[in-house]
Scaffold this motif. Sequence first.
Motif, PDB file in Angstrom:
ATOM      1  N   UNK A 160     -37.450   7.239   8.961  1.00 32.36           N
ATOM      2  CA  UNK A 160     -38.554   6.465   8.532  1.00 32.36           C
ATOM      3  C   UNK A 160     -39.868   6.804   9.049  1.00 32.36           C
ATOM      4  N   UNK A 161     -39.622   7.823   9.899  1.00 36.72           N
ATOM      5  CA  UNK A 161     -41.094   8.072  10.840  1.00 36.72           C
ATOM      6  C   UNK A 161     -41.761   8.890   9.890  1.00 36.72           C
ATOM      7  N   UNK A 162     -43.048   8.588   9.982  1.00 40.88           N
ATOM      8  CA  UNK A 162     -43.945   9.681   9.592  1.00 40.88           C
ATOM      9  C   UNK A 162     -44.091  11.168  10.168  1.00 40.88           C
ATOM     10  N   UNK A 163     -44.383  12.070   9.341  1.00 40.63           N
ATOM     11  CA  UNK A 163     -44.362  13.331   9.966  1.00 40.63           C
ATOM     12  C   UNK A 163     -45.581  13.719  10.899  1.00 40.63           C
ATOM     13  N   UNK A 164     -46.668  13.324  10.234  1.00 42.19           N
ATOM     14  CA  UNK A 164     -48.099  13.650  10.751  1.00 42.19           C
ATOM     15  C   UNK A 164     -48.817  12.360  10.708  1.00 42.19           C
ATOM     16  N   UNK A 165     -50.024  12.684  11.422  1.00 39.38           N
ATOM     17  CA  UNK A 165     -51.024  11.536  11.466  1.00 39.38           C
ATOM     18  C   UNK A 165     -52.155  11.942  10.637  1.00 39.38           C
ATOM     19  N   UNK A 166     -52.715  11.064   9.697  1.00 36.60           N
ATOM     20  CA  UNK A 166     -54.064  11.388   8.965  1.00 36.60           C
ATOM     21  C   UNK A 166     -54.577   9.889   8.994  1.00 36.60           C
ATOM     22  N   UNK A 167     -55.851  10.391   9.320  1.00 36.17           N
ATOM     23  CA  UNK A 167     -56.983   9.136   9.036  1.00 36.17           C
ATOM     24  C   UNK A 167     -58.196   9.453   8.225  1.00 36.17           C
ATOM     25  N   UNK A 168     -58.188   8.571   7.266  1.00 35.81           N
ATOM     26  CA  UNK A 168     -59.388   9.131   6.195  1.00 35.81           C
ATOM     27  C   UNK A 168     -60.449   8.175   6.257  1.00 35.81           C
ATOM     28  N   UNK A 169     -61.492   8.841   6.127  1.00 35.88           N
ATOM     29  CA  UNK A 169     -63.032   8.158   6.305  1.00 35.88           C
ATOM     30  C   UNK A 169     -63.152   7.633   4.665  1.00 35.88           C
ATOM     31  N   UNK A 170     -63.246   6.260   4.855  1.00 35.88           N
ATOM     32  CA  UNK A 170     -63.584   5.794   3.435  1.00 35.88           C
ATOM     33  C   UNK A 170     -64.869   4.550   3.629  1.00 35.88           C
TER      34      UNK A 170
END
Length: 565
Positions: A160-170
């Motif tokens: 269940x672990x995410x593969x990568x880290x993404x942080x969206x600027x919104x």
Amino acid sequence: RHSRFMDDKQKAAAAKKARKEARRAIRRTLADEHGRFAEELGLPPTAIEVSASKSNANRPLPAPPEHVGGGTYCTICLFYQYKEPSWTTREHKAALNKVQQLAKQYAITGRGRCAPEGLNCTLTASANDIRAFCYALRSWDPDLFNPTDFKLEDGVDDSKRFRTFTLRKVDELVGYTLDGVRAPSLNRHAGRHLEAPDYHKQMQQKDTVIIDVRNAYESDIGRFAPPTGGATLLDPKMRTSSDFPKWLNAPETKEQLKDKTVMMYCTGGIRCERATALLNQITDAEPEFETKGVVMVRGGIERYLKTFPEGGYWKGKNYLFDKRMEQAPAKKTEEALEKDVESSCCLCQRPYSHYRGQHKCAKLIPSSGLSCAVPVIVCDATECQNIATTEPQKLECPLCVKGYQTPNTAPDLVGQKRKLGLIARGGTDIVTGQRVDTKGSSASQNSTSQRLFVGKLPLTMTASKLRRAFEGHNCKVQSVHWIVDHDSRAFYGSAFCYMASMEDSQRAQELGGVLRLLHDFRKKGSGKGRKKQQRMARVASAPLREGEVWPPESFCETEYPPIGS
């Protein structure tokens, strides 16, 4: 240098000891509360876990269990934190950089949204690394992140672990279209937090309504079912979160809430923060519309189900936005869960409660002519899977089956904030710190200009498509003027629409600052044909300047935007 190292080491040891002692004190308090709540609610001690209802705000995070070491397990962390006044542009950029730097430092994966109004994340990592990340946020900005409730679930299978880290600027953490100066003040109008046992008790009370502020497709597989004689459940039937302000502003909704205690709930709490503040702002601005109070469950459904492992008043499953997909009460049997199922396959109508395959409703919303695009349930039967793949036009959500139409009048949020003094005399909004144009602009809902600015358009937009989008709301466009870059003459997604009449302009501005569009796109790397995707455009008043003539003398409307030189 050696002395400084020893001092730092001693400070770290002292902090660790203090956290350990604080945890012991917390455990003693929880033991007393556990017995009291079990007796008050008439439940056996095994049916309630009072410790799970407690926020981790302003207290040490729970120590990781001993059995979750190694590489077969991960920890999931859900948290949000609003910032009021909002971050400035420079502060927002610094926050983005800091969170990304800490995520890399502590091997964090997952996804997040970072807006001027705060941060919202769903993350995975090892039990120790995720805690180190949380403490690092607290060290970076103690005033902001010490009050953050970091919700941790240890012992989750590593798949269940995410593969990568993404942080969206919104622009906004939740898509209510309440960003910028439209945002209600949490400092002044936020709802009251109730811990799960008290929220459970409140559902037993009459003259109470409980609102599910999630999207309809989430509610379809699970919801609260208050006891007979207790709270009345209200479902706003939202296709997207932007429907909520319009539903809340509808006269029939206000009649249902008037003189009642209003309870709200969502997955983890973030949607309730803005939703409760929005309702409290409306009642504060409209003296004839009053409630007996607005409350939300602390930590959302997620904490409630951990507090009541047999389910309590919850029926079904809690839809999740991570790889777990859904959450069920830990001690509820599969047989009992099957009896709770009220949702069904949209093709064969067989009872089913799993969203798999990212299938979407293909029907058009009559009021706008746009695709509904709400997720739908398709069961695992081979025939239904084949139809969903080869004939997706047959997929239809329950809202479209019933012909449900969302109310289309949004509240005058900027006008309310002016009335309540949340926009100061100088025109500064206390929530965002932004300066509001006294003639219009941010207060566009009060403007009477026939010219509207429409932004965030897809580059494939045409004049005909833009007209149809407005006509779906009974708003007629007289002319479309593409806005282009001064030097390159290229179109970057904005236009002026001159409406056919002042009435058309007013109706368009009542949409709450957004316009639903349907545009074609081709998925990258796919050889298949073009697909339809829904998108939100921004709408704002664009009053003519003194002496300005519109349209310009050289104006000639074109179907397609310019591509530049």
